[in-house]
Design a protein around this motif. Structure first.
Motif, PDB file in Angstrom:
ATOM      1  N   LEU A 143      -1.095   0.811  24.284  1.00 39.23           N
ATOM      2  CA  LEU A 143       0.144   1.076  23.562  1.00 39.23           C
ATOM      3  C   LEU A 143       1.261   0.131  24.006  1.00 39.23           C
ATOM      4  CD1 LEU A 143       0.309   4.955  23.200  1.00 39.23           C
ATOM      5  CD2 LEU A 143      -0.400   3.241  21.524  1.00 39.23           C
ATOM      6  N   GLU A 144       1.231  -0.300  25.266  1.00 35.34           N
ATOM      7  CA  GLU A 144       2.192  -1.300  25.719  1.00 35.34           C
ATOM      8  C   GLU A 144       1.953  -2.624  24.987  1.00 35.34           C
ATOM      9  OE1 GLU A 144       3.254  -0.361  30.265  1.00 35.34           O
ATOM     10  OE2 GLU A 144       1.111  -0.614  29.900  1.00 35.34           O
ATOM     11  N   SER A 145       0.678  -2.978  24.814  1.00 32.35           N
ATOM     12  CA  SER A 145       0.338  -4.193  24.063  1.00 32.35           C
ATOM     13  C   SER A 145       0.762  -4.069  22.611  1.00 32.35           C
ATOM     14  CB  SER A 145      -1.174  -4.446  24.136  1.00 32.35           C
ATOM     15  OG  SER A 145      -1.576  -4.659  25.454  1.00 32.35           O
ATOM     16  N   LEU A 146       0.527  -2.909  22.013  1.00 31.77           N
ATOM     17  CA  LEU A 146       0.921  -2.671  20.626  1.00 31.77           C
ATOM     18  C   LEU A 146       2.434  -2.777  20.469  1.00 31.77           C
ATOM     19  CD1 LEU A 146       0.297  -1.821  17.704  1.00 31.77           C
ATOM     20  CD2 LEU A 146       0.297   0.545  18.488  1.00 31.77           C
ATOM     21  N   CYS A 147       3.174  -2.192  21.382  1.00 30.47           N
ATOM     22  CA  CYS A 147       4.635  -2.253  21.353  1.00 30.47           C
ATOM     23  C   CYS A 147       5.120  -3.696  21.450  1.00 30.47           C
ATOM     24  CB  CYS A 147       5.222  -1.413  22.478  1.00 30.47           C
ATOM     25  SG  CYS A 147       7.017  -1.525  22.592  1.00 30.47           S
ATOM     26  N   SER A 148       4.572  -4.452  22.375  1.00 32.78           N
ATOM     27  CA  SER A 148       4.969  -5.857  22.542  1.00 32.78           C
ATOM     28  C   SER A 148       4.695  -6.662  21.289  1.00 32.78           C
ATOM     29  CB  SER A 148       4.219  -6.485  23.721  1.00 32.78           C
ATOM     30  OG  SER A 148       4.588  -5.870  24.916  1.00 32.78           O
ATOM     31  N   TRP A 149       3.526  -6.452  20.688  1.00 33.14           N
ATOM     32  CA  TRP A 149       3.140  -7.199  19.493  1.00 33.14           C
ATOM     33  C   TRP A 149       4.061  -6.854  18.320  1.00 33.14           C
ATOM     34  CZ3 TRP A 149       1.260  -6.258  14.567  1.00 33.14           C
ATOM     35  CH2 TRP A 149       0.730  -7.360  13.904  1.00 33.14           C
ATOM     36  N   VAL A 150       4.327  -5.554  18.123  1.00 29.27           N
ATOM     37  CA  VAL A 150       5.167  -5.122  17.008  1.00 29.27           C
ATOM     38  C   VAL A 150       6.587  -5.666  17.154  1.00 29.27           C
ATOM     39  CG1 VAL A 150       6.254  -3.095  15.942  1.00 29.27           C
ATOM     40  CG2 VAL A 150       3.815  -3.089  16.408  1.00 29.27           C
ATOM     41  N   THR A 151       7.133  -5.646  18.366  1.00 27.82           N
ATOM     42  CA  THR A 151       8.498  -6.149  18.549  1.00 27.82           C
ATOM     43  C   THR A 151       8.565  -7.674  18.392  1.00 27.82           C
ATOM     44  OG1 THR A 151       8.235  -6.130  20.961  1.00 27.82           O
ATOM     45  CG2 THR A 151       9.306  -4.222  19.953  1.00 27.82           C
ATOM     46  N   ARG A 184      -7.147   7.656  12.329  1.00 25.34           N
ATOM     47  CA  ARG A 184      -7.732   7.294  13.617  1.00 25.34           C
ATOM     48  C   ARG A 184      -8.317   5.901  13.482  1.00 25.34           C
ATOM     49  NH1 ARG A 184      -6.776   9.128  18.398  1.00 25.34           N
ATOM     50  NH2 ARG A 184      -6.704  11.246  17.633  1.00 25.34           N
ATOM     51  N   ILE A 185      -7.904   4.989  14.379  1.00 25.24           N
ATOM     52  CA  ILE A 185      -8.356   3.602  14.369  1.00 25.24           C
ATOM     53  C   ILE A 185      -8.878   3.273  15.764  1.00 25.24           C
ATOM     54  CG2 ILE A 185      -7.671   1.197  14.002  1.00 25.24           C
ATOM     55  CD1 ILE A 185      -5.438   2.290  12.175  1.00 25.24           C
ATOM     56  N   PRO A 186     -10.110   2.800  15.890  1.00 25.29           N
ATOM     57  CA  PRO A 186     -10.701   2.633  17.214  1.00 25.29           C
ATOM     58  C   PRO A 186     -10.198   1.449  18.036  1.00 25.29           C
ATOM     59  CG  PRO A 186     -12.273   1.994  15.533  1.00 25.29           C
ATOM     60  CD  PRO A 186     -11.063   2.539  14.819  1.00 25.29           C
ATOM     61  N   GLU A 210      -2.710  -2.664  15.197  1.00 23.50           N
ATOM     62  CA  GLU A 210      -1.519  -3.510  15.077  1.00 23.50           C
ATOM     63  C   GLU A 210      -1.214  -3.804  13.610  1.00 23.50           C
ATOM     64  OE1 GLU A 210      -1.755  -6.141  19.200  1.00 23.50           O
ATOM     65  OE2 GLU A 210      -2.804  -6.849  17.415  1.00 23.50           O
ATOM     66  N   ARG A 211      -2.251  -4.199  12.870  1.00 21.89           N
ATOM     67  CA  ARG A 211      -2.052  -4.523  11.452  1.00 21.89           C
ATOM     68  C   ARG A 211      -1.579  -3.301  10.669  1.00 21.89           C
ATOM     69  NH1 ARG A 211      -6.848  -7.305  12.516  1.00 21.89           N
ATOM     70  NH2 ARG A 211      -8.095  -5.730  11.445  1.00 21.89           N
ATOM     71  N   ARG A 212      -2.152  -2.135  10.957  1.00 17.47           N
ATOM     72  CA  ARG A 212      -1.775  -0.918  10.235  1.00 17.47           C
ATOM     73  C   ARG A 212      -0.332  -0.519  10.539  1.00 17.47           C
ATOM     74  NH1 ARG A 212      -1.404   1.883   5.830  1.00 17.47           N
ATOM     75  NH2 ARG A 212      -1.726   4.114   6.056  1.00 17.47           N
ATOM     76  N   LEU A 267       5.366  -0.205   8.876  1.00 10.84           N
ATOM     77  CA  LEU A 267       6.770  -0.548   9.116  1.00 10.84           C
ATOM     78  C   LEU A 267       7.350  -1.376   7.976  1.00 10.84           C
ATOM     79  CD1 LEU A 267       6.596  -1.452  12.905  1.00 10.84           C
ATOM     80  CD2 LEU A 267       7.856   0.481  11.924  1.00 10.84           C
ATOM     81  N   GLN A 268       6.617  -2.381   7.530  1.00  7.55           N
ATOM     82  CA  GLN A 268       7.113  -3.261   6.476  1.00  7.55           C
ATOM     83  C   GLN A 268       7.283  -2.529   5.144  1.00  7.55           C
ATOM     84  OE1 GLN A 268       4.070  -6.283   6.653  1.00  7.55           O
ATOM     85  NE2 GLN A 268       5.312  -7.598   7.988  1.00  7.55           N
ATOM     86  N   ASN A 269       6.435  -1.548   4.892  1.00  6.83           N
ATOM     87  CA  ASN A 269       6.422  -0.861   3.610  1.00  6.83           C
ATOM     88  C   ASN A 269       6.955   0.566   3.672  1.00  6.83           C
ATOM     89  OD1 ASN A 269       4.882  -2.803   1.712  1.00  6.83           O
ATOM     90  ND2 ASN A 269       3.729  -2.811   3.618  1.00  6.83           N
ATOM     91  N   ARG A 270       7.384   0.965   4.889  1.00  5.58           N
ATOM     92  CA  ARG A 270       7.836   2.351   5.090  1.00  5.58           C
ATOM     93  C   ARG A 270       6.821   3.333   4.511  1.00  5.58           C
ATOM     94  NH1 ARG A 270      13.098   3.305   6.904  1.00  5.58           N
ATOM     95  NH2 ARG A 270      14.164   1.383   7.374  1.00  5.58           N
ATOM     96  N   GLY A 271       5.554   3.053   4.845  1.00  2.00           N
ATOM     97  CA  GLY A 271       4.452   3.864   4.342  1.00  2.00           C
ATOM     98  C   GLY A 271       4.443   5.262   4.931  1.00  2.00           C
ATOM     99  N   ILE A 272       3.801   6.166   4.213  1.00  2.00           N
ATOM    100  CA  ILE A 272       3.665   7.548   4.657  1.00  2.00           C
ATOM    101  C   ILE A 272       2.180   7.850   4.771  1.00  2.00           C
ATOM    102  CG2 ILE A 272       4.104   9.967   4.097  1.00  2.00           C
ATOM    103  CD1 ILE A 272       6.524   8.966   2.441  1.00  2.00           C
ATOM    104  N   THR A 273       1.753   8.262   5.942  1.00  5.71           N
ATOM    105  CA  THR A 273       0.361   8.641   6.126  1.00  5.71           C
ATOM    106  C   THR A 273       0.181  10.081   5.648  1.00  5.71           C
ATOM    107  OG1 THR A 273       0.824   9.312   8.407  1.00  5.71           O
ATOM    108  CG2 THR A 273      -0.016   7.067   8.069  1.00  5.71           C
TER     109      THR A 273
END
Length: 123
Positions: free
Chosen positions: A5-13, A71-73, A79-81, A86-92
């Motif tokens: 999750l730290e890696s995901l946060c860094s990538w997204v920012t 759920r994504i393994p 990251e892509r999801r 975020l870009q599309n303000r999608g709703i799961t």
């Protein structure tokens, strides 16, 4: 060792400097860690467990204990999801309503994403 999750946060920012990440890391190596990614008033909530991968809920408030909508393994697809959401303000959608085909989902919310598996007690 860095928590995924730290890696995901860094990538997204890196992709969008306006995002704000809030991390709640597990106290044990087998516990759940949580990440809230905010972009203005929109948020994506991601949990991670070593035995389950990434759980994602976005654009809605889930009930406590409900579990993630998707759920994504692995990290790269997560990251892509998250970036797409975020870009599309999608709703799961909660697992009970995500048993649609990819075409049905794309026609209802514009997302090309199809959840990989149902999660929750009935999965």
């Amino acid at each position: 060792m860095t928590n995924p999750l730290e890696s995901l946060c860094s990538w997204v920012t890196l992709q969008n400097a306006e995002t704000i990440c809030e991390l709640d890391l597990a106290e044990t190596t087998t516990g759940s860690s949580f990440l809230t990614v905010k972009l203005g008033d929109y948020r994506v909530i991601v949990d991670w467990r070593p035995d389950r991968g990434f759980g994602i809920t976005a654009g809605r408030d889930g009930a406590y204990g409900e579990g993630p909508d998707e759920r994504i393994p692995d990290l790269a697809p997560a990251e892509r999801r998250v970036l797409w959401l975020l870009q599309n303000r999608g709703i799961t959608s909660p697992p009970s309503t995500v048993a649609r085909t990819g075409a049905q989902q794309a026609s209802t919310n514009g997302s090309p994403w199809q959840p990989l598996e149902k999660v929750g007690p009935s999965a």
